[in-house]
Design an enzyme around this catalytic site. Structure first.
Site, PDB file in Angstrom:
ATOM      1  N   THR A  17       0.793  -1.248   0.245  1.00 33.97           N
ATOM      2  CA  THR A  17       0.075  -0.059  -0.112  1.00 33.97           C
ATOM      3  C   THR A  17       0.883   1.196   0.152  1.00 33.97           C
ATOM      4  OG1 THR A  17      -0.102  -0.114   2.607  1.00 33.97           O
ATOM      5  CG2 THR A  17      -2.014  -1.255   1.258  1.00 33.97           C
ATOM      6  N   GLY A  18       2.047   1.108   0.067  1.00 36.99           N
ATOM      7  CA  GLY A  18       3.121   2.274   0.178  1.00 36.99           C
ATOM      8  C   GLY A  18       3.142   3.014  -1.413  1.00 36.99           C
ATOM      9  N   ARG A  19       3.644   3.845  -1.399  1.00 34.07           N
ATOM     10  CA  ARG A  19       3.981   4.627  -2.668  1.00 34.07           C
ATOM     11  C   ARG A  19       4.742   3.728  -3.571  1.00 34.07           C
ATOM     12  NH1 ARG A  19       7.863   9.343  -5.136  1.00 34.07           N
ATOM     13  NH2 ARG A  19       9.509   8.375  -4.167  1.00 34.07           N
ATOM     14  N   GLU A  99      16.777  -0.114   1.099  1.00 29.94           N
ATOM     15  CA  GLU A  99      18.117   0.312   1.400  1.00 29.94           C
ATOM     16  C   GLU A  99      18.226   0.805   2.939  1.00 29.94           C
ATOM     17  OE1 GLU A  99      18.552   3.136  -1.589  1.00 29.94           O
ATOM     18  OE2 GLU A  99      20.149   1.839  -2.499  1.00 29.94           O
ATOM     19  N   GLU A 216      32.755  -4.992  -8.152  1.00 30.11           N
ATOM     20  CA  GLU A 216      33.175  -3.669  -7.379  1.00 30.11           C
ATOM     21  C   GLU A 216      34.323  -3.985  -6.495  1.00 30.11           C
ATOM     22  OE1 GLU A 216      29.249  -0.804  -7.138  1.00 30.11           O
ATOM     23  OE2 GLU A 216      30.234  -2.023  -5.226  1.00 30.11           O
ATOM     24  N   HIS A 255      39.497  -0.699  10.397  1.00 28.23           N
ATOM     25  CA  HIS A 255      41.006  -1.182  10.444  1.00 28.23           C
ATOM     26  C   HIS A 255      40.862  -2.907  10.237  1.00 28.23           C
ATOM     27  CE1 HIS A 255      44.818   0.929  11.081  1.00 28.23           C
ATOM     28  NE2 HIS A 255      44.883  -0.052  12.112  1.00 28.23           N
TER      29      HIS A 255
END
Ligand code: SF4
Ligand code: SF4
Lengths: 299, 561
Positions: A17-19, A99, A216, A255
C-alpha cells in the site's frame, strides 16, 4: 528457463500500500509478473489495483496457497519483521529492494533465512528481471523502458551496482545479445545471494550460455566467485569488470576488516583471481559487452 | 593511511569507554575536559600521574602528539591547554580525556567486525595476545577469531575457548607471575571482557568495535585502555543518545555543508542523497560542482573529470528514485558552494527511475542560483527511463537562463572522456570571459569587508531563498503542505489563466492533486491527504512559471549554512 524467476513465479508484495509498493506492483504485473496479493499490516481487506491486501503473510498464504517469491517494499527500520514473517511462511525467495537496513537487522534476517534455506536477494537490491517474462523490484522502471533495455537472450547478468545492472544489460543488447536473467545483488554492507551462489544456478540453466559480472572493490564476492569457477561448479564463459580500481580500499569497515580480508577485496586481487580461474576481465566497463559477444562467438 | 580514519559515525574514545563501563568492563579512571581548568580539576581529583588524550577520530594519536603525560594537575592543565583548540591530523581537538596512567603487565587486543563474505556473513570476534600494535601486523598464530551466530549470541564458553586457544592457564600464571588460582581467575576475566565487548557491539548497532590495547595491569586488572567503536550508518537514527551529526565516512571532519546535506537525507527517506565537500575552500576558482546519479558509475565518472584536469569542489550523488525535491536540495547544496566555475551532473547509468524528476529538481536549483551568472557552464548527462523527456525539459528550462549548457544522453555513458573534455573547455571559456561577480562572490566580498576579524569563515551565506516572492499582500493564498515543504497558490494571480499548466503537470508527473472546476484549478483531494499523495515532483511550480501565470510557488525549506 532463466533462473529464480519466470512468468510462473507466484509473487507476494509486502508493503503493497505504500508509494513504491503500489506503483511497482502495477508495473511488475504489467510486465508479466504473476503478482497475486500484497501485505500491509493494518490494511487487510483493502485492494491495491486488482491485488487483495492482507494483514499478514500468514493470511495471504492461507488464502492463496504457497508463494514462490516475495518482495519487500518496507522501510529499512521495519523490514526485519517482514522478512522473518516471509521466512516463517516458507517463501523460498525474498527480494529486498529496501536500502539502509540497519546492519544488525540485516545480519539477523540473513542468518535466519539461511537457517531455513530461504534465498534473499539484497537488501539494497534493485531486483531481478527475466526479460520478456517477469520482473521483481525497481529494475526496468516502466514497461516500454524495460522492453527497450532488457532483450531476452542467453547471457546471465550479475551486478554489484544497481544502476549498472541496466547499463550493462543495455550494452549487451547493443552488442547483439540478450539476457536470460539479470540481477543486482544489493548495495548494502551485507547481502544475501552472492555471485558465488548465483553462478551455479546459471550453470544449471540450459538457456544461459554465459555470464557477465559487474564487480566492485570491497568484500570478497568476486574472490568467492573465482573459487566457484576454479572448483568446476561454473564452466560457462564469464566476462567481468571490476569497478573502483582507482578508489582507496577499505573505505567501509574499520581497520580490523583488513585482517579478515588480508589483501583480498582490492581490484588487483579480484582481477587476478578471476583471471586465474579462467574468466575474462576487461579494463573498461564499455568493453564488457563486446567481450561477452566475442566469447560467445568463439564458443 | 589507516582504513578506519574514514569512519565518521564513530564514537569518541571517552564515549566508547562510557559505554564499555556500562557493560561492565573496567576502563581507566578519569574524565573528559573541554577546558584546561576542567583538566586541572580532574587530575586533582585522580591525584596520581595522568595521561591527557586528545579526543579525535584518528589513529596514531600518540605519534601525532595527541597524547601527553602529566605528573601533577598543573602539568595536566598545561597539556590540555596545548591540545585544546589545536588540530591533530586535521581534526580539531575540542575535548581531552584525562585518565590515570596504568602500569602494564601485558597488552591484548579484542575486536569485532562484520565479515560480509558469503561464507561467513556474521560478526567476527577477534582476540590476540599481542595488543597495542597495529592488529594487521599480528601474525596469524597469535590471533584467534570466531564468527558469531547472531541468532545464538556469544557466550562465556565461546570466549573461554578463544582465550584458551592462544594462552594456556599455566602460561597465564607464569606470564603474570601469579599463582595458578589467580591465573585462572584472570583468565575468566579476559573471557568476560570479550563477552562484554560483544554486548556493546550489539547494543550500539556497531559496525566495528575494538579495544586496543586491552590491558592486564600489574595489580591484576583487565582494563580497556583505548577503544574505537563505529556505528552503522543506517542505525544512527536508533541511537539519538550517541549524538552523531553526520553518520558516514570521510577523511576530514564534516563541514557545515556536509551537516546540511545529512539533514536532507535524514528528513526524507526516499532515494539516496549524498554530499561530501572535497575542497572546503574554493576561493581562487576553477572548481566545479560535481553531482552524480547512481553509485556504480559515479566514482568512475569523477575519476574521468579529474583525469581531464577538472577540480571537484565536492562529491554528490542522488540515486535510488529520489523525489525531485530531494534532487533539488542536493543540487542546491552543490551550487551553493562559493565561486564555482561550473556544474556537472554525470548520470553515467541507465537508471530505472523516471529521470524527468531529476530534470525538475535540477531546474529548480538552477533557477535559484544561476539567473545572475551569465555564461556559467552546466553539463548534464542523464540516461534511463524518460530520458528524452528529461533532456527536453532541461533544454527548455536551461534556455530560459543566461548560462552555457550542454546535454548528453545514454550514448555518452561510455564516452565520459569526451564529456569531461567539453566541461573543461567550457570552464576555460567561462573563466576567460570578463564576467561580473556572481551573487556568491558579491556576498563574500561584502562579508569579508564586514567581518575582517573572522576571516576564518570561508564565506558567508548565500542570498535567501527567492521563492516565494511576496505576491499581492493580503490577497487570498492557499497553502497545501506536503511532507518536506508546501505549495502556495496566490489565487489573485491565477485569475484568467488559460493554460492550467499546474493541473496538467500534476497529472503527468505527480500525484493527481489538482482538478479543473469552472475553468479554474482547484485542489481535488482533501488537504489532509496532500502529504501522502504529493510526490514532490515540483512539476506544478515549474510549469506554472513557464506556461501559467506564475501564481504557484513551492516552499522547500532547507538549512543552508
Ligand atoms: S498554472 Fe499557475 S496560474 Fe495557471 S492555474 Fe495553475 S497555478 Fe494558477
Ligand atoms: S502538487 Fe502535484 S505536481 Fe506539484 S509537486 Fe505535488 S505531486 Fe508534483
Amino acid at each position: 528457463m532463466a533462473i529464480l524467476l519466470d512468468e510462473n513465479t507466484k509473487v507476494l508484495v509486502q508493503g503493497i500500500t505504500g508509494r513504491e509498493g503500489s506503483a511497482r506492483s502495477r508495473f511488475m504485473a504489467a510486465y508479466g509478473t504473476r503478482i497475486v496479493a500484497g501485505v500491509t499490516p493494518g490494511r487487510g481487506g483493502t485492494m491495491v489495483g486488482s491485488f487483495p491486501v492482507y494483514n499478514s503473510v500468514h493470511e495471504a498464504v492461507g488464502r492463496h496457497g504457497a508463494f514462490d517469491a516475495t518482495v519487500t517494499f518496507v522501510p529499512g527500520l521495519m523490514v526485519k519483521e517482514a522478512v522473518v514473517e516471509a521466512v516463517d511462511e516458507g517463501i523460498p525467495l525474498i527480494v529486498m529492494p529496501v536500502e539502509r537496513v540497519p546492519l544488525h537487522d540485516a545480519l539477523t534476517l540473513l542468518a535466519y533465512a539461511r537457517r531455513k534455506g530461504t534465498r534473499v536477494l539484497g537488501p539494497g537490491s534493485f531486483g531481478l528481471i527475466s526479460p520478456g517474462r517477469a520482473v521483481i523490484g525497481w529494475i526496468g522502471g516502466s514497461e516500454d523502458f524495460a522492453n527497450e533495455i532488457f532483450r531476452p537472450g542467453h547471457v546471465g547478468v550479475i551486478s554489484r551496482s544497481g544502476g549498472q545492472t541496466s547499463t550493462l544489460s543495455w550494452a549487451i543488447g547493443r552488442a547483439g545479445l540478450g539476457i536470460s536473467t539479470a540481477m543486482h545483488v544489493g548495495g548494502e554492507p551485507v547481502v544475501g545471494l552472492s555471485p558465488a551462489e548465483l553462478l551455479p544456478l546459471f550453470e544449471s540453466d540450459p538457456e544461459t550460455h554465459a555470464v557477465a559480472l559487474f564487480g566492485e572493490i570491497g568484500t570478497v564476492a568476486e574472490e568467492e566467485a573465482a573459487e566457484v569457477i576454479a572448483a568446476g561448479r561454473f564452466t560457462k564463459p564469464l566476462a567481468a569488470y571490476i569497478a573502483g580500481a582507482g578508489v582507496r580500499p577499505g573505505m567501509r569497515f574499520s581497520h580490523a576488516s583488513a585482517i579478515v580480508e588480508r589483501g583480498r577485496g582490492t581490484a588487483e586481487n579480484k582481477i587476478k583471481v578471476l583471471r586465474e580461474a579462467g574468466a575474462r576481465v576487461v579494463e573498461r566497463p564499455e568493453d564488457l559487452a563486446p567481450a561477452m559477444a566475442e566469447m560467445l562467438i568463439a564458443n | 593511511m589507516a582504513a578506519d580514519e574514514y569512519d565518521m559515525a564513530r564514537l569518541y574514545e571517552y564515549q566508547g569507554k562510557q559505554i564499555l563501563r556500562e557493560a561492565g568492563l573496567d576502563v581507566p579512571e578519569g574524565g573528559v575536559a573541554a577546558t584546561p581548568e576542567e583538566a586541572f580539576a580532574i587530575a586533582g581529583r585522580l591525584d596520581k600521574p595522568v595521561a591527557v588524550k586528545a579526543q579525535v577520530w584518528t589513529t596514531g594519536r600518540f605519534k601525532a602528539g595527541g597524547i601527553r603525560f602529566a605528573k601533577t594537575p598543573d602539568e595536566a592543565r598545561q597539556a590540555a591547554a596545548e591540545l585544546l583548540g589545536g588540530r591533530i591530523k586535521d581534526f580539531p581537538v575540542e575535548k581531552v580525556l584525562i585518565e590515570e596512567q596504568l602500569e602494564l603487565a601485558h597488552e591484548f587486543y579484542a575486536g569485532i567486525i562484520v565479515d560480509a563474505s558469503h561464507k561467513v556473513r556474521a560478526p567476527v570476534l577477534m582476540f590476540s595476545t599481542q595488543g597495542g600494535v597495529d592488529v594487521e601486523s599480528v601474525a596469524e598464530e597469535h590471533l584467534a577469531r570466531q564468527a558469531v551466530d547472531i541468532l545464538e549470541g556469544f557466550r562465556l564458553d565461546d570466549a573461554r575457548r578463544m582465550v584458551e586457544s592462544l594462552l594456556k592457564v599455566e602460561e597465564a600464571s607464569r606470564l603474570f607471575n601469579l599463582p595458578e588460582e589467580a591465573g585462572r581467575l584472570f583468565y575468566g576475566e579476559l573471557a568476560q571482557s570479550l563477552v562484554s565487548l560483544y554486548e556493546v557491539f550489539r547494543r550500539c548497532d556497531a559496525r566495528s568495535a575494538e579495544i586496543n590495547p586491552l590491558v592486564a595491569t600489574k595489580d591484576g586488572w583487565i582494563v580497556a585502555a583505548d577503544c574505537r567503536i563505529s556505528i552503522d550508518d543506517a542505525s544512527v537514527a536508533r541511537h539519538p543518545e550517541l549524538g552523531i551529526t553526520v553518520p558516514r565516512e570521510s577523511n576530514t571532519p564534516p563541514t557545515a555543508l556536509d551537516v546540511a546535506a545529512w539533514k536532507i537525507e535524514e528528513n526524507d527517506y526516499r532515494g539516496i542523497s549524498f554530499f561530501a565537500q572535497m575542497a572546503p575552500d574554493t576561493r581562487g576558482g576553477g572548481f566545479i560542482g560535481y553531482h552524480a546519479i547512481g553509485g556504480g558509475g559515479a566514482l568512475l565518472a569523477a575519476d574521468t573529470l579529474v583525469r581531464n584536469g577538472l577540480k571537484l569542489a565536492n562529491y554528490a550523488e542522488t540515486s535510488g528514485n529520489p523525489t525531485a525535491a530531494k534532487v533539488y536540495r542536493t543540487a542546491r547544496l552543490v551550487l551553493g558552494q562559493p565561486d564555482l566555475d561550473g556544474y556537472c551532473l554525470l548520470g553515467a547509468v541507465i537508471a530505472s527511475q523516471d529521470q524527468w524528476h531529476h530534470a525538475h529538481g535540477l531546474l529548480r536549483a538552477f533557477r535559484e542560483t544561476l539567473t545572475d551568472r551569465p555564461g556559467f557552464p552546466v553539463i548534464v548527462l542523464i540516461a534511463g527511463n524518460k530520458e528524452e523527456e528529461a533532456l527536453e525539459i532541461l533544454r527548455e528550462g536551461l534556455s530560459t537562463l543566461p548560462v552555457r549548457f550542454e546535454l548528453f544522453g545514454r550514448e555518452y555513458i561510455h564516452r565520459l572522456d569526451f564529456v569531461a573534455r567539453r566541461m573543461k573547455e567550457m570552464v576555460e571559456e567561462y573563466r576567460s570571459e570578463n564576467r561580473p561577480l556572481s551573487l556568491w562572490e558579491r556576498a563574500r566580498v561584502r562579508a569579508e569587508e564586514n567581518q575582517k576579524s573572522e576571516s576564518d569563515t570561508p564565506y558567508s551565506p548565500l542570498s535567501p531563498h527567492p521563492n516565494p516572492l511576496p505576491k499581492g499582500e493580503g490577497t487570498l493564498t492557499e497553502r497545501y503542505p506536503f511532507r518536506t515543504g508546501e505549495v502556495i497558490v496566490h489565487r489573485q494571480q491565477c485569475v484568467g489563466c488559460r493554460s492550467l499548466a499546474c493541473v496538467k503537470a500534476c497529472s503527468l508527473y505527480g500525484g493527481y492533486l489538482y482538478r479543473v472546476k469552472n475553468g479554474k484549478m482547484i485542489l481535488g483531494i482533501p488537504l489532509e491527504i496532500v502529504p501522502r499523495q504529493c510526490t514532490e515532483c515540483l512539476a506544478c511550480e515549474y510549469e506554472c512559471h513557464l506556461r501559467g501565470q506564475g501564481a504557484l510557488d513551492i516552499m522547500l525549506p532547507m538549512d543552508l549554512p
